[in-house]
Design an enzyme around this catalytic site. Sequence first.
Site, PDB file in Angstrom:
ATOM      1  N   GLU A  98      22.524  -4.220  38.830  1.00 54.61           N
ATOM      2  CA  GLU A  98      21.680  -3.093  38.427  1.00 54.61           C
ATOM      3  C   GLU A  98      22.296  -1.844  39.028  1.00 54.61           C
ATOM      4  O   GLU A  98      22.263  -1.649  40.229  1.00 54.61           O
ATOM      5  CB  GLU A  98      20.248  -3.307  38.931  1.00 54.61           C
ATOM      6  CG  GLU A  98      19.276  -2.230  38.474  1.00 54.61           C
ATOM      7  CD  GLU A  98      19.351  -0.967  39.299  1.00 54.61           C
ATOM      8  OE1 GLU A  98      19.463   0.115  38.693  1.00 54.61           O
ATOM      9  OE2 GLU A  98      19.329  -1.047  40.528  1.00 54.61           O
ATOM     10  N   LYS A 108      13.446  -2.848  46.206  1.00 55.67           N
ATOM     11  CA  LYS A 108      12.522  -3.759  46.872  1.00 55.67           C
ATOM     12  C   LYS A 108      11.746  -3.066  47.987  1.00 55.67           C
ATOM     13  O   LYS A 108      12.278  -2.221  48.699  1.00 55.67           O
ATOM     14  CB  LYS A 108      13.292  -4.944  47.468  1.00 55.67           C
ATOM     15  CG  LYS A 108      13.983  -5.810  46.437  1.00 55.67           C
ATOM     16  CD  LYS A 108      13.001  -6.632  45.649  1.00 55.67           C
ATOM     17  CE  LYS A 108      13.729  -7.581  44.714  1.00 55.67           C
ATOM     18  NZ  LYS A 108      12.803  -8.396  43.931  1.00 55.67           N
ATOM     19  N   HIS A 137      14.351  -1.135  32.035  1.00 55.06           N
ATOM     20  CA  HIS A 137      12.955  -0.951  32.410  1.00 55.06           C
ATOM     21  C   HIS A 137      12.371   0.332  31.839  1.00 55.06           C
ATOM     22  O   HIS A 137      11.191   0.617  32.028  1.00 55.06           O
ATOM     23  CB  HIS A 137      12.814  -0.983  33.932  1.00 55.06           C
ATOM     24  CG  HIS A 137      13.333  -2.259  34.516  1.00 55.06           C
ATOM     25  ND1 HIS A 137      14.632  -2.391  34.963  1.00 55.06           N
ATOM     26  CD2 HIS A 137      12.754  -3.467  34.671  1.00 55.06           C
ATOM     27  CE1 HIS A 137      14.819  -3.632  35.383  1.00 55.06           C
ATOM     28  NE2 HIS A 137      13.702  -4.299  35.218  1.00 55.06           N
ATOM     29  N   CYS A 164      19.554  -5.548  33.285  1.00 53.98           N
ATOM     30  CA  CYS A 164      18.645  -6.668  33.559  1.00 53.98           C
ATOM     31  C   CYS A 164      18.297  -7.323  32.229  1.00 53.98           C
ATOM     32  O   CYS A 164      18.770  -6.903  31.170  1.00 53.98           O
ATOM     33  CB  CYS A 164      17.393  -6.158  34.293  1.00 53.98           C
ATOM     34  SG  CYS A 164      16.666  -7.384  35.416  1.00 53.98           S
TER      35      CYS A 164
END
EC number: 2.1.1.14
Length: 744
Positions: free
Chosen positions: A656, A110, A685, A717
Amino acid sequence: MSISTSTLGYPRIGKNREVKKALESFWQQKISADELLKIVREIEEASWQTQTKAGIERIGIGDATLYDQILDWSFRFGIIPKRFQQFQNLECYFAMARGKDGILALEMTKWFDTNYHYLVPEITPDITPKADFSDFLETVKRAKKIIGKSAVPIIISPITFIRLSRLESVEFDNILAQLLPLYSDLLTKLKKLGISEIQLHEPALVFGDSSNLKKQFEMAYAELAKVGLNIHLVTYFDDLGETYPWVMKLPVTSISLDLTRGQNLELIKSYGFPADKTLGAGVVDARNIWRIRTQEVTSLLEELKGIIPNISVQPSASLQFVPYDVRREVKLPEALRNVLSFAEQKLEETVLLSKALTGKSNKSEIENIEIYWQEFYKFSPANEKVKSQIKALKETDFRRSMSYLERLDNQIKLPAFPTTTIGSFPQTKQVRKLRARYKKGELTQAEYLAQIDANIAYCIGLQEGMGMDVLVHGEFERSDMVEYFGEQLDGYTFTTHGWVQSYGSRYVRPPIIFGDIYRPHAMTIREFEVAQSLTEKPVKGMLTGPVTMLNWSYPRTDISRQEQAFQLALAIREELKDLEKAGAAFIQVDEPAMREGLPLKQQRWHEYLNWAVDAFRLSTAIARPETQVHTHMCYSEFGDIMESIKQLDADVISIEDSRSNNETLMQLTDADYPAQVGPGVYDVHSPSIPTTEYLRESLYKCIQYLPVTQIWVNPDCGLKTRRWEEAIPATRNMVQAAISLRQE
């Protein structure tokens, strides 16, 4: 006295998501690199012209990106980990972002306390920074040609860059010493191009421990000041705290402060502001979508004007966190639309406030905004039942009826290394088109549901065939994990064009909370029942948790975030109860955004964590002992909030960990985490397909930290963004890896 206007960054995805479409076309080899760059530059240049047309005097430029701005600076400095050095140019850039041929991508995390993600630079002893600023200098030349002297290059500062990096066996000071000459060289080249001012973005200054780097800040700015450019030091997301007195003495010409968050105004009043510097007054909130309250903001600016002679009125941060233009949202009720402010409206507000400060504003414009707010408050829905429920909450409403170990004896027994997924399966073009056609009225409800059910049946059959232990229905009816629930809750509304970037080509449309939140009907039961009817194996109910619903929405500003979280928790609580009645023995309440809501300063964490944990527990405490409650968290650093994670009292947490080198797993182990853990054995991802052997090795690493009885096997995820030809072999290999370990 000097009053001016500035911006600190602008949305860069395109009003119609042109950059996402171009990226995906490039990855699919449908367009060339030159075509991709042309589209990105057109979007960038359009944003400069929009800001110029709005009347902004100094426009931040150079923040446009193909994927992530921190990755851009890593690339420019030649900070490329060894595993990527076999690739060149854009192939290397995107390998760092997404992984390639089994090579792990950079870790993603983040950006401060926002819902944007950046790629974490890896700095190791074998890397010697070596700069190539050609793309950035080309951008500056284009900007000068189009908007002239208004162009102010945006540069991530060396200290923030290093602070946000992962340093492996290298010292902060040594890397700073290597980077500073490269920064000085860049500033010298900008000066030769006729640039007189730069923005040096320094958000790391708002961290609570920044005073530990006081000497490094002072040394770095003294060195950069030698070039002779005007340096505009930019901070955002919180106040400067104890760093304020010495930051004011740094050799810069302007300092930007976020006046929408934290205590910067109080710091100015206590310590003053240097007369030889311009204050970048971040009074237009760059992270919410509500119009300014003109009386409040103009009063604040008048107060500042009495203290500080030179002020630049501006948004509090980059406008990348809000959509482009609210005027496109013609489906929203007028009473609501009139009090919303997206990027273009925030430019207008910035200019309006600047004019108000100099006595040049149109009085009717300011009065109209207040009239809009009065009309909105008459329109905004209130629900007295929800308010009464919150007032009547008791301690027992936040507590499961049995302890974790007692519950474990009541729950379904599964084999060692039980396998599951996080919830979503690939959302193909056909699935997205199906939802779009239904929304447009081109399909009847029966036609739509029949096709959704066909997708669910395929997904269930696929998982059964692999040997998955706990199945999911695939979430084909959901375009987004927050949007799906928000659309069915009173008090929420949604935009049509309100896209913002989460990371790379992943864009989201955050919903807007504009009234009291209430669940008028069940939201997930039908799809769960369809899925469970197709299999004897257990199917997980899938819910989004209250804290994530709040943190991934644009919240109200007239009531506390805690109250909004509790309203959401009551709605999720009712849905969980209905899932149990429908036969769900496993229910997942996702909280990927739990940590991102933390205040940036640690002394403010306690209050947030108290109500955030309570909100989760309020939503799940009603679960029967035999119901196994799962939660999922991603892109978070858990070490410093581990006690709060334990207090959630979930039966299973999936995390994660695939890009984090088992850091999160180590943190859970060090904290004696009592419940079960799904570490996330591969990175969804990345388009790379993990082999069974790679996944076995991942699980062997897990065994080093946790007993076998605590380990679940899952991706890190949801699989929504992957293609079926990637998701199927990856999950099949994952299940095979788990089965092979059971047999040892």
